[in-house]
Motif scaffolding. Sequence first.
Motif, PDB file in Angstrom:
ATOM      1  N   SER A 247      24.388  38.146  21.190  1.00 44.44           N
ATOM      2  CA  SER A 247      23.475  37.424  21.627  1.00 44.44           C
ATOM      3  C   SER A 247      22.144  37.834  21.017  1.00 44.44           C
ATOM      4  O   SER A 247      22.054  38.970  20.265  1.00 44.44           O
ATOM      5  CB  SER A 247      22.875  37.327  23.093  1.00 44.44           C
ATOM      6  N   ARG A 248      20.921  37.243  20.987  1.00 42.16           N
ATOM      7  CA  ARG A 248      19.689  37.422  20.438  1.00 42.16           C
ATOM      8  C   ARG A 248      19.409  38.567  20.922  1.00 42.16           C
ATOM      9  O   ARG A 248      18.827  39.336  20.125  1.00 42.16           O
ATOM     10  CB  ARG A 248      18.761  36.366  20.708  1.00 42.16           C
ATOM     11  N   PRO A 261      15.324  32.526  11.026  1.00 40.85           N
ATOM     12  CA  PRO A 261      15.762  31.114  11.251  1.00 40.85           C
ATOM     13  C   PRO A 261      16.454  30.632   9.839  1.00 40.85           C
ATOM     14  O   PRO A 261      16.049  31.243   8.779  1.00 40.85           O
ATOM     15  CB  PRO A 261      14.504  30.220  11.402  1.00 40.85           C
ATOM     16  N   HIS A 285      30.825  33.018   9.847  1.00 36.88           N
ATOM     17  CA  HIS A 285      29.981  31.849  10.507  1.00 36.88           C
ATOM     18  C   HIS A 285      30.103  32.195  11.985  1.00 36.88           C
ATOM     19  O   HIS A 285      29.371  31.565  12.849  1.00 36.88           O
ATOM     20  CB  HIS A 285      30.540  30.498  10.264  1.00 36.88           C
ATOM     21  N   ARG A 286      31.108  32.951  12.561  1.00 39.52           N
ATOM     22  CA  ARG A 286      31.193  33.130  13.992  1.00 39.52           C
ATOM     23  C   ARG A 286      31.355  32.098  14.876  1.00 39.52           C
ATOM     24  O   ARG A 286      30.700  32.002  16.001  1.00 39.52           O
ATOM     25  CB  ARG A 286      30.004  34.184  14.308  1.00 39.52           C
ATOM     26  N   VAL A 288      29.851  29.373  14.941  1.00 39.42           N
ATOM     27  CA  VAL A 288      28.479  28.377  15.180  1.00 39.42           C
ATOM     28  C   VAL A 288      28.572  27.143  14.422  1.00 39.42           C
ATOM     29  O   VAL A 288      29.415  27.049  13.424  1.00 39.42           O
ATOM     30  CB  VAL A 288      27.121  29.143  14.676  1.00 39.42           C
ATOM     31  N   GLU A 290      27.407  23.659  12.362  1.00 39.79           N
ATOM     32  CA  GLU A 290      26.640  23.479  11.119  1.00 39.79           C
ATOM     33  C   GLU A 290      25.406  23.040  11.721  1.00 39.79           C
ATOM     34  O   GLU A 290      25.080  22.119  12.673  1.00 39.79           O
ATOM     35  CB  GLU A 290      27.269  22.509  10.198  1.00 39.79           C
ATOM     36  N   VAL A 293      20.374  27.653  12.724  1.00 45.99           N
ATOM     37  CA  VAL A 293      21.019  29.039  13.536  1.00 45.99           C
ATOM     38  C   VAL A 293      20.040  29.987  13.218  1.00 45.99           C
ATOM     39  O   VAL A 293      18.953  29.838  12.560  1.00 45.99           O
ATOM     40  CB  VAL A 293      22.378  29.318  12.687  1.00 45.99           C
ATOM     41  N   GLU A 294      20.202  31.175  13.741  1.00 45.79           N
ATOM     42  CA  GLU A 294      19.501  32.365  13.610  1.00 45.79           C
ATOM     43  C   GLU A 294      20.345  33.437  13.261  1.00 45.79           C
ATOM     44  O   GLU A 294      21.733  33.522  13.767  1.00 45.79           O
ATOM     45  CB  GLU A 294      18.908  32.758  15.005  1.00 45.79           C
ATOM     46  N   VAL A 371      25.430  36.462  11.986  1.00 43.52           N
ATOM     47  CA  VAL A 371      25.125  35.411  12.596  1.00 43.52           C
ATOM     48  C   VAL A 371      24.862  35.575  14.231  1.00 43.52           C
ATOM     49  O   VAL A 371      25.627  36.361  14.770  1.00 43.52           O
ATOM     50  CB  VAL A 371      26.127  34.145  12.470  1.00 43.52           C
ATOM     51  N   PRO A 373      25.397  34.215  17.770  1.00 45.03           N
ATOM     52  CA  PRO A 373      25.951  33.296  18.537  1.00 45.03           C
ATOM     53  C   PRO A 373      25.164  32.474  19.284  1.00 45.03           C
ATOM     54  O   PRO A 373      23.870  32.954  19.725  1.00 45.03           O
ATOM     55  CB  PRO A 373      26.987  33.922  19.339  1.00 45.03           C
ATOM     56  N   ALA A 374      25.245  31.074  19.302  1.00 50.77           N
ATOM     57  CA  ALA A 374      24.246  30.295  20.145  1.00 50.77           C
ATOM     58  C   ALA A 374      24.096  30.747  21.686  1.00 50.77           C
ATOM     59  O   ALA A 374      25.229  31.108  22.374  1.00 50.77           O
ATOM     60  CB  ALA A 374      24.673  28.679  20.029  1.00 50.77           C
TER      61      ALA A 374
END
Length: 374
Positions: A247-248, A261, A285-286, A288, A290, A293-294, A371, A373-374
């Motif tokens: 996570s972020r 970003p 890309h884990r 995520v 297209e 993304v962060e 990357v 994840p969202a």
Amino acid sequence: MTHFPTSVPLGTPAPASPVNRPAVEFRAVTKRYGAFTAVTDVSFSIETGTLVTLLGPSGCGKTTTLRMIAGLEQTSIGSILIGGEDVTTRSAAERDVSMVFQSYALFPHMSVLDNVAYGLVVGGMAKRQAEEAARAKLELVGLAGLEKRLPSELSGGQQQRVAVARAIVLEPRVLLFDEPLSNLDAKMRRRVREDIRQLQQSLKLTVVYVTHDQEEALAVSDRIIVMAGGKIAQDGSPRDLYERPASRFIADFIGDANIVPALLEARDGGLGRFKVGAASLILPHRDVAEGPVELAVRPHAIQLAAVGEGSGGVPGRILYAAYLGDHMEYEVAVTLGGREITLFACTLDVDTPRVIGDAVSVGFVPQSVTVIPA
């Protein structure tokens, strides 16, 4: 510096069996103080012979979790098992654990030897036998010859070792550390954490270690459980957490990271092509999707070049520069995603430092970019 005996690094623990159960197990544990919930539905297990760190910012629930293992706090909901036995309702004295407190909690009027032997004597062991066991543990932690001194005659690092010897002389099933290095200066913290890790590995101790210091956690742990808001944010090896944050919050908390970003333009197998301003990166890309993304970009992944030297870089401007002996630290203003952000960068080039106001081209080393994840 005193080094404890070393051993071969521990391998992957075998699956649990009747004779090889997790040393500690939390099953859906919640802890409430009136209307406030400190720990919410936490579950994990800790294998015998490993050092697991509970890491997180102040108020995340890590110390409350440690105190519940110790029996100093009782659960509101859920169960705690130690060595496969349910100890949820048992007192601290009935749990076969020892705790090294942040303040060391040494008796100031007792000698080093008496401090270490105290628990054994109170438990009914003959004084001479207790002192023999205490001497052996003091030798193990590098304090042989200091048995007659008072705690006030020792350095902070030596007092910490006395506290460790007092805990391990009881031969507990689980050894607990509550912010053990917080009272030491930076150099001593590094030395003592090495000592603790070597001791844990050589004796194959099961250790639960609480800290808010990310570097400390990365240095000593087989596994790290990161907590936030009373819940587990991520559980994994130090490398997993640093290189594959879930996570972020984890990306920003475990080591320094710039949250940048980017645009995932295309995926091909497990890799994706990411656009960061004018720069293009190929990264895992884990999973995520297209689109926007962060990315988490470590400070040492940022390359600074003079304008015109770096092709395809992001234009930037030096806002801050600091010389730290073996490296330089910079804050660099760039425009990404339609807004100006500040990047924190570290470089080893101390011979030709950049100065505030310099225009630079910013590039990225893909191996230290991941990357989020969202």
